[in-house]
Design a protein around this motif. Structure first.
Motif, PDB file in Angstrom:
ATOM      1  N   LYS A 161       0.822  -1.216   0.000  1.00  0.00           N
ATOM      2  CA  LYS A 161       0.000   0.000   0.000  1.00  0.00           C
ATOM      3  C   LYS A 161       0.859   1.270   0.000  1.00  0.00           C
ATOM      4  N   ASN A 162       2.141   1.086  -0.253  1.00  0.00           N
ATOM      5  CA  ASN A 162       3.100   2.200  -0.266  1.00  0.00           C
ATOM      6  C   ASN A 162       3.236   2.886   1.091  1.00  0.00           C
ATOM      7  N   VAL A 163       2.982   2.142   2.151  1.00  0.00           N
ATOM      8  CA  VAL A 163       3.219   2.636   3.507  1.00  0.00           C
ATOM      9  C   VAL A 163       4.641   2.255   3.906  1.00  0.00           C
ATOM     10  N   ILE A 164       5.352   3.235   4.427  1.00  0.00           N
ATOM     11  CA  ILE A 164       6.730   2.986   4.865  1.00  0.00           C
ATOM     12  C   ILE A 164       6.684   2.589   6.336  1.00  0.00           C
ATOM     13  N   ASN A 165       7.011   1.364   6.605  1.00  0.00           N
ATOM     14  CA  ASN A 165       6.965   0.842   7.966  1.00  0.00           C
ATOM     15  C   ASN A 165       8.359   0.869   8.590  1.00  0.00           C
ATOM     16  N   ILE A 166       8.434   1.489   9.758  1.00  0.00           N
ATOM     17  CA  ILE A 166       9.712   1.627  10.454  1.00  0.00           C
ATOM     18  C   ILE A 166       9.757   0.596  11.581  1.00  0.00           C
ATOM     19  N   GLU A 175      17.550   0.591  15.031  1.00  0.00           N
ATOM     20  CA  GLU A 175      18.793   0.181  15.681  1.00  0.00           C
ATOM     21  C   GLU A 175      19.948   0.164  14.694  1.00  0.00           C
ATOM     22  N   ASP A 176      19.670  -0.316  13.464  1.00  0.00           N
ATOM     23  CA  ASP A 176      20.722  -0.374  12.447  1.00  0.00           C
ATOM     24  C   ASP A 176      21.211   1.019  12.088  1.00  0.00           C
ATOM     25  N   CYS A 177      20.262   1.952  11.889  1.00  0.00           N
ATOM     26  CA  CYS A 177      20.645   3.323  11.513  1.00  0.00           C
ATOM     27  C   CYS A 177      21.337   4.042  12.658  1.00  0.00           C
ATOM     28  N   LEU A 178      20.883   3.816  13.875  1.00  0.00           N
ATOM     29  CA  LEU A 178      21.531   4.461  15.011  1.00  0.00           C
ATOM     30  C   LEU A 178      22.930   3.917  15.215  1.00  0.00           C
TER      31      LEU A 178
END
Length: 445
Positions: A225-230, A236-239
């Motif tokens: 549905k083109n929803v970006i799920n965080i 944790e990976d980005c931090l």
């Protein structure tokens, strides 16, 4: 799940830049300065701007406030960078500002990182600030009392900007998710708890928080549905990728520079190189590190190894010439040299002892014997009478008293026996012995 493709045609401008406030209503934080009825807000709204310096940690709005002033006041706005602007460029713009003034146009000059301007560059602004040709707005993360010339500082009002609270940053993050300049056109599924993690991780730095959010959303999983799920894993990976990017003006910054300084002082080159690496890999300005090493060379080594200062200055210039990442090896050479050099804090202590007396005894007269006497009146007042020229003596030394009478026999410099300083100690002892032996002799031969 396919990732990132949703953003293939998105605005490539960083989120922090897209979300930069355009007016005081969008600005978050610093209510002690720009809240309703506060002094800086009144100055901006009444278009009554005087020269000022914004002092505060990174990411709290120094540059943004300057831009808001540019758009809300009737002035020409010019930006200078301490990295790229020389005295020639400064003087050219100042001449244009003088011409603008003749035509009733006010010029606001914004100097980012004003602490990185050298004395000559700062002095170039001074006459134009004095006669009102320009309104100077400087931004600095360093204490302006130490980094800005006194003459210039005295003509500027200093506004202290505070680091943002987690609540301030939370509001910025939420706005970035709903505003069309941010991710307002996308559907992003992220909880308030996760936003709070990002806000607290930013440690008061709005730019860092928005950069982290940008990274997290771009790496989120896009469903059918083109929803970006965080997910927690994404956060944790980005931090983790950003853990080395410490707040360069916060507590950890000072903890690590302290660790480097104390490791060198304790003659531990391995620890010193580790702490150096921690800072460089975290994006610390190599020039800042080089300045601290230069200070160390005199504060903790001094005359025990007079080449230490030469090494520090050479490395400082090398960092200017080639920058990162190539200058990392020069800084490594410097911290290893400083770690292995003999240590002495005699120069540091000498100044501290003398400055303590100087602050308490600011009016002590210069002895007449060592005053210059360029006029007849001064000579009649005994200026320079009895002066003994050391080069005319056999031993190149006299018993002439150079201290104010109230400080006679005061000792500030106590040399150590470390490294080369033992030679200075021996020389000083020989001088004192000579003076004792010639106590009642005028020193002439």
């Amino acid at each position: 799940m396919e990732q990132v493709s949703l953003f293939d045609n998105a605005n490539s401008e960083p989120l922090a830049s897209r979300m930069r406030p355009k007016n005081l209503e969008e600005f978050v934080g610093q209510t002690h300065l720009i809240g309703k009825g506060k002094i800086l807000r009144k100055m901006i709204e009444s278009d009554n701007i005087s020269s000022m310096i914004f002092w505060g940690p990174p990411g709290v709005g120094k540059t943004t406030l300057a831009r808001i002033i540019a758009t809300q006041t009737k002035s020409e706005f010019i930006t200078f960078s301490a990295v790229t602007s020389g005295i020639k460029e400064i003087k050219k713009v100042m001449e244009d500002a003088d011409n603008n003034k003749k035509h009733g146009i006010r010029t606001i000059v914004f100097v980012d990182e004003i602490h990185r301007f050298n004395k000559a560059q700062q002095d170039a602004f001074l006459p134009f600030v004095e006669r009102g040709s320009i309104v100077l707005i400087g931004a600095t993360t360093e204490n302006p009392s130490f980094e800005v010339n006194n003459a210039l500082l005295s003509r500027c009002r200093v506004f202290v900007l505070k680091e943002l609270s987690s609540e301030d940053i939370m509001s910025l993050l939420k706005r970035a998710l709903t505003d069309n300049k941010g991710f307002g056109r996308e559907k992003v599924n992220i909880s308030d708890d996760d936003l709070k993690i990002i806000a607290e991780f930013a440690n008061g730095d709005a730019r860092s928080a928005l950069t982290t959010l940008d990274m997290i959303v771009i790496n989120g999983e896009v469903d059918e549905k083109n929803v970006i799920n965080i997910s927690k894993d994404t956060i944790e990976d980005c931090l983790t990728k950003k853990t080395l990017l410490y707040d360069k003006n916060g507590e950890e910054h000072y903890n690590i520079i302290s660790a480097l300084h104390k490791s060198m002082r304790n003659s531990d080159p391995d620890a010193a190189v580790y702490w150096l690496s921690r800072m460089l890999e975290a994006g610390e300005d190599p020039i800042y590190i080089a300045r601290r090493i230069t200070r160390f060379a005199s504060e903790d080594i001094g005359l025990a190894d007079t080449n230490a200062l030469n090494v520090a200055i050479n490395v400082y210039h090398a960092c200017h010439f080639i920058g990162m990442p190539e200058c990392n090896v020069h800084l490594t050479e410097a911290v290893i040299y400083m770690s292995l050099a003999p240590k002495s804090n005699s120069c540091y202590n000498a100044y501290m002892f003398a400055s303590s007396d100087a602050r308490k005894m600011l009016a002590e007269p210069v002895p007449l014997v060592i005053r210059n006497a360029p006029t007849k009146l001064m000579k009649e007042l005994n200026y320079g009478k009895g002066y003994q020229y050391a080069h005319d003596t056999k031993d190149k030394i006299t018993n002439m008293e150079c201290m104010p009478p109230s400080l006679k026999n005061k000792i500030y410099y106590n040399p150590s026996t470390q490294g080369n300083e033992i030679r200075f100690k021996e020389r000083l002892e020989a001088i004192k012995k000579w003076k004792r032996e010639h106590k009642n002799i005028d020193g002439r031969y």
